[in-house]
Write an enzyme that holds these catalytic residues in place. Structure first.
Site, mmCIF file in Angstrom:
data_model
loop_
_atom_site.group_PDB
_atom_site.id
_atom_site.type_symbol
_atom_site.label_atom_id
_atom_site.label_comp_id
_atom_site.label_asym_id
_atom_site.label_seq_id
_atom_site.Cartn_x
_atom_site.Cartn_y
_atom_site.Cartn_z
ATOM 1 C CG HIS A 42 -1.834 -1.145 1.316
ATOM 2 N ND1 HIS A 42 -1.413 -2.431 1.551
ATOM 3 C CD2 HIS A 42 -3.185 -1.199 1.192
ATOM 4 C CE1 HIS A 42 -2.474 -3.239 1.564
ATOM 5 N NE2 HIS A 42 -3.556 -2.518 1.353
ATOM 6 C CB SER A 99 6.562 3.488 3.320
ATOM 7 O OG SER A 99 5.459 3.299 2.458
ATOM 8 C CG ASP A 163 0.890 2.079 5.946
ATOM 9 O OD1 ASP A 163 0.042 2.093 6.849
ATOM 10 O OD2 ASP A 163 1.474 3.106 5.531
HETATM 11 N N1 SAM Z 1 2.647 3.274 3.035
HETATM 12 C C1 SAM Z 1 2.407 4.660 2.713
HETATM 13 C C2 SAM Z 1 3.436 5.505 3.438
HETATM 14 O O1 SAM Z 1 3.778 5.190 4.587
HETATM 15 O O2 SAM Z 1 3.933 6.475 2.869
HETATM 16 C C3 SAM Z 1 1.006 5.080 3.109
HETATM 17 C C4 SAM Z 1 -0.080 4.154 2.667
HETATM 18 S S1 SAM Z 1 -1.701 4.717 2.964
HETATM 19 C C5 SAM Z 1 -1.891 4.477 4.684
HETATM 20 C C6 SAM Z 1 -2.682 3.444 2.284
HETATM 21 C C7 SAM Z 1 -2.746 3.448 0.747
HETATM 22 O O3 SAM Z 1 -3.276 2.191 0.315
HETATM 23 C C8 SAM Z 1 -3.700 4.483 0.152
HETATM 24 O O4 SAM Z 1 -2.987 5.286 -0.750
HETATM 25 C C9 SAM Z 1 -4.777 3.670 -0.583
HETATM 26 O O5 SAM Z 1 -5.195 4.260 -1.796
HETATM 27 C C10 SAM Z 1 -4.048 2.379 -0.848
HETATM 28 N N2 SAM Z 1 -4.877 1.164 -0.964
HETATM 29 C C11 SAM Z 1 -6.059 0.876 -0.350
HETATM 30 N N3 SAM Z 1 -6.401 -0.408 -0.591
HETATM 31 C C12 SAM Z 1 -5.418 -0.937 -1.355
HETATM 32 C C13 SAM Z 1 -5.178 -2.249 -1.889
HETATM 33 N N4 SAM Z 1 -6.020 -3.242 -1.657
HETATM 34 N N5 SAM Z 1 -4.050 -2.441 -2.604
HETATM 35 C C14 SAM Z 1 -3.164 -1.427 -2.823
HETATM 36 N N6 SAM Z 1 -3.332 -0.183 -2.347
HETATM 37 C C15 SAM Z 1 -4.440 0.061 -1.617
#
Ligand code: SAM
Length: 282
Positions: A42, A99, A163
């Site tokens: 994510h 991240s 995440d």
């Molecule tokens: N890991 C990032 C950081 O620390 O910079 C932040 C991630 S943010 C909390 C969660 C992200 O997951 C969002 O941008 C959302 O659009 C994406 N997302 C939600 N469901 C997802 C999935 N099933 N697969 C991939 N990305 C997803």
């Protein structure tokens, strides 16, 4: 429906803890010559402007990374802050990395990066931020499915960050299922799972249950770290966060115990701010 945008939260207290830990883990992974896969299920956008309307709306960075900016941080935070400083050569803090950006700074040309992001806008931003980077591949695909397909990696070494936004209750279960499956396919992988501590009974319970279930999968070693800026009933909404780390680097527990008192000192909102670190070997 995807409504979550990480830009609203970039650089808050949870990001600081999560990304600091990502840096420590990436540095450990780079100690061995052998290449490894970095998988971020994510990824979100990769870099955030703190002047953008999303960040301005919440101002979460102000009580987060801004409290460390311009400070002489303890040695254990030096390389984490180094990544932020490199993006902000001027006096003011304008950009905050995510991240994938943090981890990328510690990878070698032999390593490989696999990023997943579903939100159309953040996917585009992520692609833009990593344009021309030969070791990075980015998919607009479900990160849980992407992870499954990548394990075991050809390098036989991997660091995985999971995440999710946790906007839907099913995400807590998806995380446990993903790790259960990952441990079957690739038991020696290093897996870091971020989770929120939220002052709402249902959410708090879901985080607790998820962390307990992850521990009960009995990986070879397991570390659960939590950092909160106030007591659970003192702050509205997210008052802290945790990271569950499967097969953590051997020195991580010590590094966390060394650095967390500083985060409590800088970002604690009330006197009930604190942290916990639990390490278990099976
Ligand atoms: N890991 C990032 C950081 O620390 O910079 C932040 C991630 S943010 C909390 C969660 C992200 O997951 C969002 O941008 C959302 O659009 C994406 N997302 C939600 N469901 C997802 C999935 N099933 N697969 C991939 N990305 C997803």
């Amino acid at each position: 429906m995807l409504s979550y945008r990480h830009g609203f939260h970039a650089g808050n207290h949870a990001d600081v803890m999560k990304h600091w830990i990502c840096v420590l883990m990436a540095q450990y992974m780079a100690k061995k010559d052998k290449p490894y896969f970095y998988i971020d299920t994510h990824s979100a956008a990769g870099i955030y402007s703190l002047n953008d309307p999303l960040a301005k709306k919440t101002n979460e960075a102000e009580k987060g990374i801004q409290t460390l900016w311009d400070e002489k941080v303890p040695a254990v935070f030096k390389d984490y802050m180094g990544v932020i400083n490199a993006l902000n050569p001027g006096e003011r803090l304008k950009l905050y990395p995510g991240s994938p950006w943090f981890v990328r700074q510690f990878l070698r040309p032999v390593d490989k990066v696999r990023l997943f992001e579903l939100h159309p806008q953040d996917f585009q931003l992520l692609r833009k931020n990593f344009t021309g980077d030969k070791i990075v591949s980015i998919e607009k695909q479900d990160g849980f499915a992407g992870l499954k397909a990548l394990l075991p990696p050809p390098t036989k070494r991997a660091m995985v960050v999971i995440d999710p936004p946790y906007e839907q209750a099913k995400e807590y279960q998806q995380v446990v299922a993903a790790i259960e499956q990952a441990l079957k396919r690739f038991p020696i992988g290093v897996y870091a799972i971020w989770y929120p501590l939220i002052n709402r009974n249902d959410k708090q319970k879901m985080s607790e249950t998820m962390a307990r279930k992850l521990k009960n999968l009995k990986p070879k070693s397991f570390l659960d770290v939590r950092f909160w800026v106030s007591g659970a009933d003192e702050e509205q909404g997210m008052y802290g966060s945790g990271m569950a780390i499967v097969n953590p680097p051997w020195n991580l527990e010590q590094q966390l115990n060394e650095g967390l008192p500083y985060l409590v000192e800088k970002m604690g909102v009330t006197e009930n701010a604190g942290f916990s670190v639990e390490y278990i070997e099976s």
